[in-house]
Structure formats: C-alpha cells, structure tokens
Design an enzyme around this catalytic site. Sequence first.
Site, mmCIF file in Angstrom:
data_model
loop_
_atom_site.group_PDB
_atom_site.id
_atom_site.type_symbol
_atom_site.label_atom_id
_atom_site.label_comp_id
_atom_site.label_asym_id
_atom_site.label_seq_id
_atom_site.Cartn_x
_atom_site.Cartn_y
_atom_site.Cartn_z
ATOM 1 N N HIS A 74 -11.984 0.332 13.928
ATOM 2 C CA HIS A 74 -12.079 -1.120 14.066
ATOM 3 C C HIS A 74 -13.106 -1.452 15.145
ATOM 4 O O HIS A 74 -13.051 -0.888 16.244
ATOM 5 C CB HIS A 74 -10.756 -1.711 14.569
ATOM 6 N N HIS A 111 -10.611 4.937 9.564
ATOM 7 C CA HIS A 111 -11.514 3.819 9.852
ATOM 8 C C HIS A 111 -11.516 3.526 11.346
ATOM 9 O O HIS A 111 -10.532 3.782 12.034
ATOM 10 C CB HIS A 111 -11.091 2.568 9.073
HETATM 11 P P1 5GP Z 1 -4.953 0.011 10.447
HETATM 12 O O1 5GP Z 1 -3.697 -0.795 10.617
HETATM 13 O O2 5GP Z 1 -4.749 1.132 9.428
HETATM 14 O O3 5GP Z 1 -5.570 0.504 11.710
HETATM 15 O O4 5GP Z 1 -6.019 -0.986 9.855
HETATM 16 C C1 5GP Z 1 -6.116 -1.285 8.513
HETATM 17 C C2 5GP Z 1 -6.895 -2.564 8.408
HETATM 18 O O5 5GP Z 1 -7.310 -2.725 7.066
HETATM 19 C C3 5GP Z 1 -6.067 -3.812 8.770
HETATM 20 O O6 5GP Z 1 -6.642 -4.433 9.907
HETATM 21 C C4 5GP Z 1 -6.173 -4.682 7.518
HETATM 22 O O7 5GP Z 1 -6.396 -6.031 7.809
HETATM 23 C C5 5GP Z 1 -7.350 -4.096 6.775
HETATM 24 N N1 5GP Z 1 -7.259 -4.231 5.337
HETATM 25 C C6 5GP Z 1 -6.211 -3.861 4.552
HETATM 26 N N2 5GP Z 1 -6.496 -4.113 3.262
HETATM 27 C C7 5GP Z 1 -7.750 -4.647 3.242
HETATM 28 C C8 5GP Z 1 -8.590 -5.118 2.184
HETATM 29 O O8 5GP Z 1 -8.255 -5.099 0.994
HETATM 30 N N3 5GP Z 1 -9.807 -5.585 2.539
HETATM 31 C C9 5GP Z 1 -10.219 -5.619 3.835
HETATM 32 N N4 5GP Z 1 -11.439 -6.101 4.071
HETATM 33 N N5 5GP Z 1 -9.461 -5.195 4.854
HETATM 34 C C10 5GP Z 1 -8.229 -4.716 4.560
#
Ligand code: 5GP
Length: 143
Positions: A102, A100
């Site tokens: 951001h 993903h």
């Molecule tokens: P990472 O830390 O992998 O770069 O980002 C993962 C993101 O996914 C985090 O910012 C977290 O808030 C988001 N996230 C995790 N679970 C969920 C969910 O169930 N729904 C949504 N909308 N965001 C999620």
Amino acid sequence: MTDCIFCKIINREIPSYKVYEDDEVYAFLDITQTTKGHTLVIPKQHVTDIFEYDDVLAAKLFSRIPKISRGLEKAFPDMKGLNLINNNKELAYQSVFHSHVHLIPRYSKDDDFSITFKNNGDNYTPETMSQIASTIKEVIDHE
Ligand code: 5GP
Ligand code: ZN
C-alpha cells in the site's frame, strides 16, 4: 491464479484505475482510497505474501516503489508524507492474498489513518535483545 482478484485485475477481467504498469509490476488505486491517491503496487507474478518472494521478484517490485511514490508526490503537491504498508497473513490484516504494497499519501495529521508503535523496550534487557538478534541472524545467515 484463477480465483485471485488481483490476478483478475492484472488480466483486465476486473476493471481498475491503473497508475503504472510494466512487464513485471502493476499499480492501481485501492478501492477504499483511505487517503486520496491510495495505491496498491503488485507483482504480476502471483505470490501470496512476502515469504514467497525470491530475490529477483523482490528487486523487481520494490525497485518500482520510489518511482511511483515520486509520481504521487508530484501529482498531489499538497501531499506531506507517505506510508508504505505491506500486510502479511490474516493476523497482520492481510485480506487479499496476492502480495501487495500500500502507498498511502498523507496530507495532514487528521487523515483518517494511523499506525501506532507501542514502546515495550523497557520489558527487554540488553541480554534479551542480544539473544533475539542473534537468533534471527543465525537463521538468516544460514538461508
Ligand atoms: P490488505 O488488507 O490485504 O492489506 O489490502 C487489500 C486491499 O485491497 C484493501 O485495501 C482493499 O480495499 C483492496 N481491494 C480489495 N478488492 C479490491 C478491488 O476489487 N479493487 C481494488 N482496486 N482494490 C481492492
Ligand atoms: Zn494473484
């Protein structure tokens, strides 16, 4: 992928606040809302991280990002900047293993968000820089 939270979001098994969708890409609000409008852009095809994309999937995902970014800018006229962040693997802060990007709108210097790049340039001679660059280039050229 059955136990992937983002695949479940794409399949509507888990609710989300959708901001964009087409045949290949889905975008929705990050639950943490680091800043207002904090959005995640994901490919519908499950890939774990950037290392698993092929050219076609990368083109699909990344080609949507300017459009969604402009959407945020128009939706929030007080937005003054935007950080794009893509974490890959646990060490690099990835916590959901469906790739993903951001999109983090920025409104002021006091947003509760920061990235700092330490300048270690003095530790590298021009020869070392040249060697590092050619090591990487060599691998890419033979991909
Ligand atoms: P990472 O830390 O992998 O770069 O980002 C993962 C993101 O996914 C985090 O910012 C977290 O808030 C988001 N996230 C995790 N679970 C969920 C969910 O169930 N729904 C949504 N909308 N965001 C999620
Ligand atoms: Zn997935």
